[in-house]
Design an enzyme around this catalytic site. Sequence first.
Site, mmCIF file in Angstrom:
data_model
loop_
_atom_site.group_PDB
_atom_site.id
_atom_site.type_symbol
_atom_site.label_atom_id
_atom_site.label_comp_id
_atom_site.label_asym_id
_atom_site.label_seq_id
_atom_site.Cartn_x
_atom_site.Cartn_y
_atom_site.Cartn_z
ATOM 1 N N CYS A 329 0.788 -1.256 0.091
ATOM 2 C CA CYS A 329 -0.397 0.390 0.183
ATOM 3 C C CYS A 329 1.262 0.779 0.150
ATOM 4 O O CYS A 329 1.246 1.518 -1.039
ATOM 5 C CB CYS A 329 -1.007 0.098 0.900
ATOM 6 S SG CYS A 329 -2.330 1.374 1.313
ATOM 7 N N HIS A 426 -4.174 -5.368 1.056
ATOM 8 C CA HIS A 426 -3.806 -5.907 2.382
ATOM 9 C C HIS A 426 -4.163 -7.500 2.533
ATOM 10 O O HIS A 426 -4.469 -7.865 2.620
ATOM 11 C CB HIS A 426 -4.857 -5.239 3.691
ATOM 12 C CG HIS A 426 -3.719 -3.604 3.735
ATOM 13 N ND1 HIS A 426 -2.703 -3.099 4.399
ATOM 14 C CD2 HIS A 426 -4.137 -2.785 2.712
ATOM 15 C CE1 HIS A 426 -2.298 -1.913 3.931
ATOM 16 N NE2 HIS A 426 -3.700 -1.420 3.438
#
Length: 483
Positions: A329, A426
């Site tokens: 991310c 994630h």
Amino acid sequence: MPTLMIQGTTSDAGKSTVVAGLCRVLARRGVSVAPFKPQNMALNSAVTVDGGEIGRSTALQALAAGVEPHSDMNPVLLKPESDRGAQVILRGRVHGHMEALDYHAYKRTARESVLAAWQALASRYDVIIAEGAGSPAEINLRANDIANMGFAEMVDCPVVLVGDIDRGGVFAQLVGTLALLGASERSRTRGFIVNRFRGDIALLEPGLDWLTERTGKPVYGTLPYLQGLLLDAEDSIGRSGRVGKGDTLKVLVPALPRISNHNDFDPLRLHPQVDLTFVGPGQAIPPADLIILPGSKSTRSDLAWLRAQGWEAAIQRHLRYGGRVLGICGGLQMLGRAVHDPEGLEGPAGASEGLGLLEFETRMVAGKQLRNVSGRLLPEGVPVTGYEIHNGVSEGPALARPLVELQGGPDGAVSDDGRVMGTYLHGLFDGPEACAALLARCGLEAQGDAVDYRAHRQQELDRLADCLEANLDMAAIARLVGL
């Protein structure tokens, strides 16, 4: 609308754990139950079934209850972007950025979102187990409170107060908290739970008797310190993982000031052949096999922190000696050529030079990406599942060689030599097959039994529920919600 609220004498007293345990106990008894946290401040978040965003600990409690996480379960989520300001999430959606003093005044309006979310949950579930935030005795935050007693008073629900005996001074915690409450708040505080006790309970019992005599309120039970309990943390970072026997892969994660979703690394913490270390400010950066740049709520600010702490030179040296780097991310965004934030969505407007390890650039744009996803790791083809929570769109030639293929298309990038990898996904390590494949890429070939983190999480919730069943007066607690 039966609701029980669990409040704590301090942050990290064990509120989240007790709520998760109660949700699992009631769910196992066939009760339709949902968790609720009126206001949370955390950088660990999860994507909900309705496409919103809530605190990670509340999502875990929904899992314990056997229900899908919903944005109504955490109507106000504050995601700190600086020491004085935060992004405000209302019922799962970004409302905007507020400085602390501005939000303190805004709580009168936020109260409406809290009440509407609670009413929506109450129409769908038989019981709500609510969780406070911090301590109800924070005098400076009492005005317009929606996180603790302000909420309990608003919906007229009973409260059970949790104290952490492992910190020491648990009787002062409990009695002192009561002393700072108003008369009606003390009245609705029905009793206590003592958490994280080690030792012979017979030595504690005189103190518990004194507490009941002093306050006129029962102690519903004393929970033992559960060694090795690993559940999704709300915000605090465990500093190390399990050091295994035999071949061990050394993994470093910089503890960024605005690190987000560090639950990504819990499967590595559990892995018997992984030595995971979070490296904080001012600490030496030791040799490693893999460096992982984690998610960040303020990518450009945390990138500047990395440079100031010497990570850029350390990563270059690490790669020269054959190490691997993975960005997740915000960590992926740092690996590119530049990060642009012309509208100041994550801090002051501007642009920052990236680490330049992959050929792409990222531009922050309004409209956060929020979705649960599944797909496969490339080229191994093993399944991956997880979620995306990020601002920013990345573009560049490096993305033509993705790390994963998701149902929405390719994601992430891998360098030509395979030593630098990145993804927006994630939960990359949660699945045992993907975890094993990624660790094999980094040199851990002779692996033992694969770690199934999702199964482990369910086992830990059952272990927690068993502990509550054995050590709390569950009949008395059930009566508080009319069961």
